[in-house]
Motif scaffolding. Structure first.
Motif, short mmCIF file in Angstrom:
data_model
loop_
_atom_site.label_atom_id
_atom_site.label_comp_id
_atom_site.label_asym_id
_atom_site.label_seq_id
_atom_site.Cartn_x
_atom_site.Cartn_y
_atom_site.Cartn_z
N ARG A 1 0.79 -1.28 0.09
CA ARG A 1 0.00 -0.02 -0.12
C ARG A 1 0.78 1.32 -0.13
O ARG A 1 0.50 2.19 -0.62
N ALA B 1 -18.08 -0.50 7.28
CA ALA B 1 -18.51 -1.61 6.82
C ALA B 1 -18.06 -2.76 7.82
O ALA B 1 -19.01 -3.38 8.12
N ARG C 1 -7.12 -4.71 -4.02
CA ARG C 1 -7.39 -3.81 -2.91
C ARG C 1 -8.22 -4.54 -1.73
O ARG C 1 -8.82 -5.28 -2.02
N GLU C 2 -7.78 -4.05 -0.56
CA GLU C 2 -8.34 -4.25 0.55
C GLU C 2 -9.85 -3.84 0.58
O GLU C 2 -9.93 -2.72 0.60
N GLU D 1 -8.66 0.74 12.68
CA GLU D 1 -8.48 0.01 11.17
C GLU D 1 -8.27 1.10 10.38
O GLU D 1 -9.38 1.84 10.33
N VAL D 2 -7.08 1.48 9.63
CA VAL D 2 -6.91 2.58 8.72
C VAL D 2 -7.19 2.00 7.37
O VAL D 2 -6.36 1.03 7.03
N PRO E 1 1.23 9.13 -1.44
CA PRO E 1 1.83 10.10 -2.28
C PRO E 1 2.90 10.57 -1.22
O PRO E 1 2.89 10.10 -0.37
N ILE F 1 -18.18 -0.27 -1.28
CA ILE F 1 -16.97 0.50 -1.89
C ILE F 1 -17.35 1.70 -2.49
O ILE F 1 -18.55 1.94 -2.79
N GLY G 1 -9.27 6.43 -9.08
CA GLY G 1 -8.83 5.14 -8.58
C GLY G 1 -8.86 4.02 -9.46
O GLY G 1 -9.67 4.13 -10.48
N LEU G 2 -8.09 3.13 -9.33
CA LEU G 2 -8.00 2.08 -10.31
C LEU G 2 -8.97 0.87 -10.01
O LEU G 2 -10.10 0.49 -10.75
N VAL G 3 -9.07 0.30 -8.74
CA VAL G 3 -9.81 -0.90 -8.74
C VAL G 3 -11.34 -0.55 -8.18
O VAL G 3 -12.18 -1.13 -8.76
N SER G 4 -11.28 0.53 -7.42
CA SER G 4 -12.73 0.91 -6.87
C SER G 4 -13.61 1.25 -8.20
O SER G 4 -14.87 0.77 -7.86
#
Ligand SMILES: Cc1cc2nc3c(=O)[nH]c(=O)nc-3n(C[C@H](O)[C@H](O)[C@H](O)COP(=O)(O)OP(=O)(O)OC[C@H]3O[C@@H](n4cnc5c(N)ncnc54)[C@H](O)[C@@H]3O)c2cc1C
Ligand code: SF4
Lengths: 430, 220
Positions: free
Chosen positions: A334, B120, B51-52, B217-218, A339, B68, B74-77
């Protein structure tokens, strides 16, 4: 007379890798191979690589190239974390005969045996067994490691280890205890509890601290060290275990940063305050308890203020050694996508500051041991009768002895510190 | 009988839009065992980017849901939202330890603090343990981010909206924590973006919570 095949083993990286190499040395030895000295030609070279930073990748690559160039007709077996991280790329290199992933590393001897018997096996066909190593018999060290678990599910945002070492898995309690007994039978007097994230040990309801208690109950004159530990890997009563005479008063407790903000971004599972309270609890029970640590400088977004928090806390914690890493971007983590990556020169400056602080606090810690007793496990006695080894607090000690035997304990009193490139403490036998 | 590989194939079952940028992705559960608070790593194919995502659904169903929010650039979302029922997914996990020690004991009050999709894991917990004694403070920008608000008992869910005036509290979540006299909890769980968590941790500590009562949880 049959000439024995020679095998050379090279290790990079962590204590777990070192242990696995030592275990392979034992297995090769048992299988009838001769262990080559570091400069000898060898029929087989096994390189147990590391990939934790860019620098480790470079060192691993260099070691592979060097070994392949030196032993043009020999087998080159590459294993370790780099083998997991760059498997396909390594397999394409002609100079490498076999690429063996971590979870098949323990089977390398049978792979090599088959090769010389004319059966070419693909490493992917070997059994997966992360604990299938022999108990270490021959070692260059007086202490040996006991691997209790492998893998990690923490996924700290900077860390590639969960991708290369895989999911956390714990070794059954009885296997661990059997391993301890057999290395004690093999003559070792100090064992180091090792794994990727040992605080997460869990097997059939037995957790890390309970396992440790069982290990301490094994009869014999030996002592136990704990290799690196995460601050979230134990409970508030852990320090009480250190009242046991076999458990040495030293922990390598990974801090990584003294800034709460950066710890959150690293997704570490503790706060600076938690770390502080842990240290205080230990030191109120054992005032000269020795803490060492790892710190990463230049994590993405680390400001001067964040770094100052790290410096201040490192000073307050009085670590006797700080292993400093400059943040290294690892593909797929991650932090790679975060950035504000910190420029190299800033990282270099911060790392130098930590190094200087580490030097100073090491001296202070050593000085604080003046007049205290230590039980030293003798690793070497030189021609002048000067013995050297480590005291229980993991401090290097030298003293004069008439007995040249090594791998035995001696009770000494610390008299002075001898500063230099390898600072040590001078003591007398009591 | 199906082989493990077949059981382990994950396919999209449904995509339910909650607002312009946020959706619930549902896929078959296969043989996955998980605990509330854990996350999975989702990708479109095995080799591609993953992605998580915290699991949104409770542990009882034969499906798994994740909540989500599309991230700009963003790529995956964004890609996941374009999938259709029947499309394959690559799922790794479950992973993580968040909420691992939150048990629905009758004498244990839990305080949940979430920003945005950080709700979530708490949704999963509430679905799994409907009888738990919790209070959920949700920091969002607008009221349209009060995702599935009606799934919670009214007395348990509390929104703080930094824009508009339709939240239970109109202002930032951290201002609410500073001003409010929330009943003291045994444990506090914080989930979402790191700057909210950082500020909230400071406030909670000042209110007397010990570090071993606070869990985080970050997301980013
Ligand atoms: C344990 C865990 C659980 C998570 N659970 C959820 C969840 O339940 N729901 C959810 O929507 N997300 C969740 N996330 C975040 C998620 O993993 C992705 O980071 C997010 O979906 C963006 O991925 P992307 O590929 O679209 O963007 P990327 O291509 O990775 O990033 C594009 C840019 O957006 C920034 N960015 C990354 N994440 C966010 C974000 N969340 N908000 C704003 N900017 C961002 C990045 O720094 C980058 O500059 C979780 C993260 C973690 C670590
Ligand atoms: S705890 Fe964090 S740093 Fe240590 S191996 Fe696991 S992911 Fe890496």
């Amino acid at each position: 007379m049959q000439v024995l095949r020679k095998v050379s083993l090279k290790t990079l990286g962590c204590r777990l890798n070192q242990y696995e190499t030592d275990a392979l040395v034992t297995s090769f030895h048992k299988a009838g191979y001769e262990i080559a000295g570091s400069e000898d030609q060898a029929d087989v070279t096994v390189i147990n690589t590391c990939t934790v930073t860019n620098q480790s990748d470079q060192k691993s690559r260099h070691t592979i190239n060097h070994a392949a160039a030196k032993n043009k007709n020999g087998l080159v077996v590459v294993t370790g974390c780099m083998a997991d991280n760059y498997k396909e790329k390594l397999e394409q290199q002609e100079q490498i005969t076999y690429v063996v992933e971590n979870d098949r590393k323990s089977q390398i001897v049978s792979l090599v045996d088959s090769h010389f018997a004319g059966e070419i096996t693909h490493p992917d066909k070997l059994d997966r067994d992360r604990f299938g190593f022999d108990a270490v018999q021959k070692s260059f060290h007086t202490r040996t490691s006991i691997k209790i678990q492998d893998g990690c599910d923490n996924f700290c945002t900077f860390c590639i280890i969960p991708s290369v070492r895989g999911r956390a898995i714990s070794r059954p309690v009885n296997d661990v205890l059997e391993n301890v007994k057999s290395v004690l039978d093999n003559g070792f007097k100090e064992i180091v509890i090792t794994g990727v994230n040992i605080g997460r040990y869990e097997h059939e309801g037995i957790h890390f601290e309970q396992l440790l208690e069982k290990i301490l109950e094994v009869p014999g004159d030996f002592r136990v060290r704990i290799s690196s530990l995460e601050p979230d890997g134990f409970g508030d009563d852990f320090h009480k275990l250190f009242a046991h005479p076999k458990l040495t008063p030293h922990l390598h407790l990974c801090l990584q940063s003294g800034s709460e903000n950066i710890l959150l971004k690293m997704r570490r599972m503790y706060s600076v305050q938690h770390f502080r309270e842990t240290i205080e609890r230990f030191r109120s029970a054992i005032p000269d308890f020795n803490f060492t640590t790892d710190i990463i400088v230049g994590f993405p977004g680390e400001t001067e203020e964040d770094f100052k928090h790290t410096l201040d806390f490192a000073r307050e914690a009085r670590f006797s050694h700080i292993h400093t890493f400059r943040y290294s971007k690892r593909t797929g983590t991650r932090a790679e996508r975060m950035p504000v990556q910190v420029p190299g020169p800033v990282m270099a400056r911060r790392s130098e500051k930590i190094r200087l602080l580490s030097e100073r606090s090491r001296m202070e810690y050593f000085e604080s041991m003046h007049g205290k007793e230590q039980r030293v496990l003798i690793e070497k006695v030189d021609e002048n009768g000067i013995a050297s080894g480590y005291g229980e607090n993991y401090i290097p000690v030298k003293f004069k002895t008439g007995n040249r035997e090594k791998n035995r304990f001696e009770q000494v009193a610390i008299e002075s510190m001898v500063a230099g490139e390898d600072t040590y403490l001078f003591a007398t036998i009591i | 009988m199906k082989t493990i590989e077949e059981v382990d194939q994950y396919v999209v079952k449904d995509i339910r839009d909650l607002n312009e940028s946020t959706y619930v992705l549902r896929f078959n559960r296969g043989i996955m065992e998980f605990k509330p608070g854990q996350h999975v790593n989702i990708g479109i194919n095995e080799k591609g980017e993953h992605r998580e995502y915290s699991i949104y659904s409770g542990t009882h169903g034969d499906y798994v849901e994740v909540l989500i929010k599309e991230v700009d650039d963003g790529l995956v979302s964004r890609r996941l939202r374009k999938l259709k029922p029947g499309d394959q997914l690559s799922i790794r996990g479950p992973f993580g330890f968040f909420l691992a020690d939150a048990k629905p004991a009758s004498n244990e009050r839990l305080l949940f603090v979430a920003s945005g999709t950080g709700i979530a894991p708490f949704h999963s917990f509430m679905r799994t343990f409907p009888e738990a004694d919790y209070r959920l403070i949700h920091g969002i920008r607008n009221i349209d981010e009060a995702y599935d608000k009606d799934h919670y008992k009214e007395s348990r869910y509390f929104s703080c909206t930094s824009r508009g005036n339709r939240g239970d509290y109109n202002g930032r979540l951290t201002d609410y924590l500073l001003e409010a006299e929330e009943e003291k909890a045994e444990k506090v769980y914080l989930c979402g973006n790191s700057s909210m968590i950082y500020d909230a941790m400071d406030i909670l500590r000042a209110q007397g919570y010990r570090h071993d009562q606070i869990f985080t949880e970050v997301y980013f």
